[in-house]
Enzyme design. Structure first.
Site, mmCIF file in Angstrom:
data_model
loop_
_atom_site.group_PDB
_atom_site.id
_atom_site.type_symbol
_atom_site.label_atom_id
_atom_site.label_comp_id
_atom_site.label_asym_id
_atom_site.label_seq_id
_atom_site.Cartn_x
_atom_site.Cartn_y
_atom_site.Cartn_z
ATOM 1 N N ASP A 1 44.394 38.497 40.028
ATOM 2 C CA ASP A 1 43.169 38.088 39.360
ATOM 3 C C ASP A 1 42.360 37.306 40.393
ATOM 4 O O ASP A 1 42.908 36.807 41.383
ATOM 5 C CB ASP A 1 43.510 37.217 38.155
ATOM 6 N N ASP B 1 39.141 34.901 39.681
ATOM 7 C CA ASP B 1 38.605 33.591 39.308
ATOM 8 C C ASP B 1 39.676 32.685 38.716
ATOM 9 O O ASP B 1 40.330 33.032 37.734
ATOM 10 C CB ASP B 1 37.468 33.769 38.303
ATOM 11 N N ASP C 1 45.822 33.361 36.069
ATOM 12 C CA ASP C 1 45.691 31.959 35.687
ATOM 13 C C ASP C 1 45.394 31.774 34.211
ATOM 14 O O ASP C 1 45.432 30.649 33.711
ATOM 15 C CB ASP C 1 44.552 31.300 36.474
#
Length: 236
Positions: free
Chosen positions: A12, A14, A171
């Site tokens: 991922d 961001d 995240d």
């Protein structure tokens, strides 16, 4: 020859590779202020962590009864974000170390993100990660964003990897759910510490409860190597 065997790794972007959430919050705050919503807070922003930009602005339209089309809101937010990303995007040092080690060993790598292709490109260029992460999938390119598995499955397809041999670094809870739905293993590094007990993170093979402050490239690599030894090796 990599000690990771057939493992491929999908990142991922961001909040995982780069600390971009402050820029996304500021872009969102500026956008909503332009449309008469002056009190968008960081707590409001946190509810959108892990969700694609397009789905975020669609929810804004409903939540704040905005009359502007979703396409217009998306364009304004992306414009604000790109202005910020081109000058201040920052890669997490330990994530950079992990990317560099995996790339040096020839491990197939990809990025799968809810951001626009333009935003992803700007961030990877700004941070220099584009030298190692050349396969990129945006949620804009697939039918459904996270928590659906589409971006991860498309990333696996593009690097020629079996989803069962892919490990995702994420995240956010929707991303962890997407990895699980794709049949992939997950290293979860929660951006919002208070969300570490979210049920979606319970499916992660490795949960770094302390987030980026506790994440190390060495520990992540060692876990990947352990997975390769334990279950990604051919049956005898």
């Amino acid at each position: 020859m990599s000690t990771l065997g057939d493992i491929s790794v999908i990142f991922d972007l961001d909040g995982t590779l780069v600390d971009s959430e402050p820029n996304y919050y500021e872009a969102g705050r500026l956008t909503l202020a332009e449309y008469g919503v002056p009190d968008f807070t960081w707590a409001d922003h946190e509810t959108y962590v892990g969700i694609s930009t397009q789905e975020t602005v669609a929810d804004w339209k409903r939540r704040y009864a905005l009359t502007a089309p979703v396409e217009e809101l998306l364009a304004v937010k992306n414009r604000h974000y790109l202005e910020l990303a081109r000058t201040s995007a920052r890669a997490y040092p330990e994530m950079r170390r992990l990317v560099e080690r995996l790339a040096a060993e020839g491990v197939p790598l990809a990025v799968a993100s809810g951001s626009s292709p333009e935003a992803i490109g700007a961030i990877l260029a700004r941070t220099g990660l584009e030298a190692h992460l050349r396969t990129v999938v945006s949620a804009d390119e697939v039918a459904r964003g996270k928590p659906a598995p589409d971006v991860f499955l498309e990333a696996a397809r593009r690097i020629g990897a079996d989803p069962a041999h892919c490990v995702v670094l994420e995240d956010a809870a929707p991303g962890a759910a997407a990895a699980h739905a794709a049949g992939m293993r997950c290293i979860a590094v929660p951006y919002v510490a208070a969300q570490a007990d979210a049920p979606e993170f319970a499916t992660a093979g490795l949960l770094v409860r302390g987030g980026q402050d506790a994440f190390t490239a060495r520990a992540a690599y060692d876990w990947l190597a352990e997975q390769a030894r334990a279950s990604f090796c051919p049956e005898r």
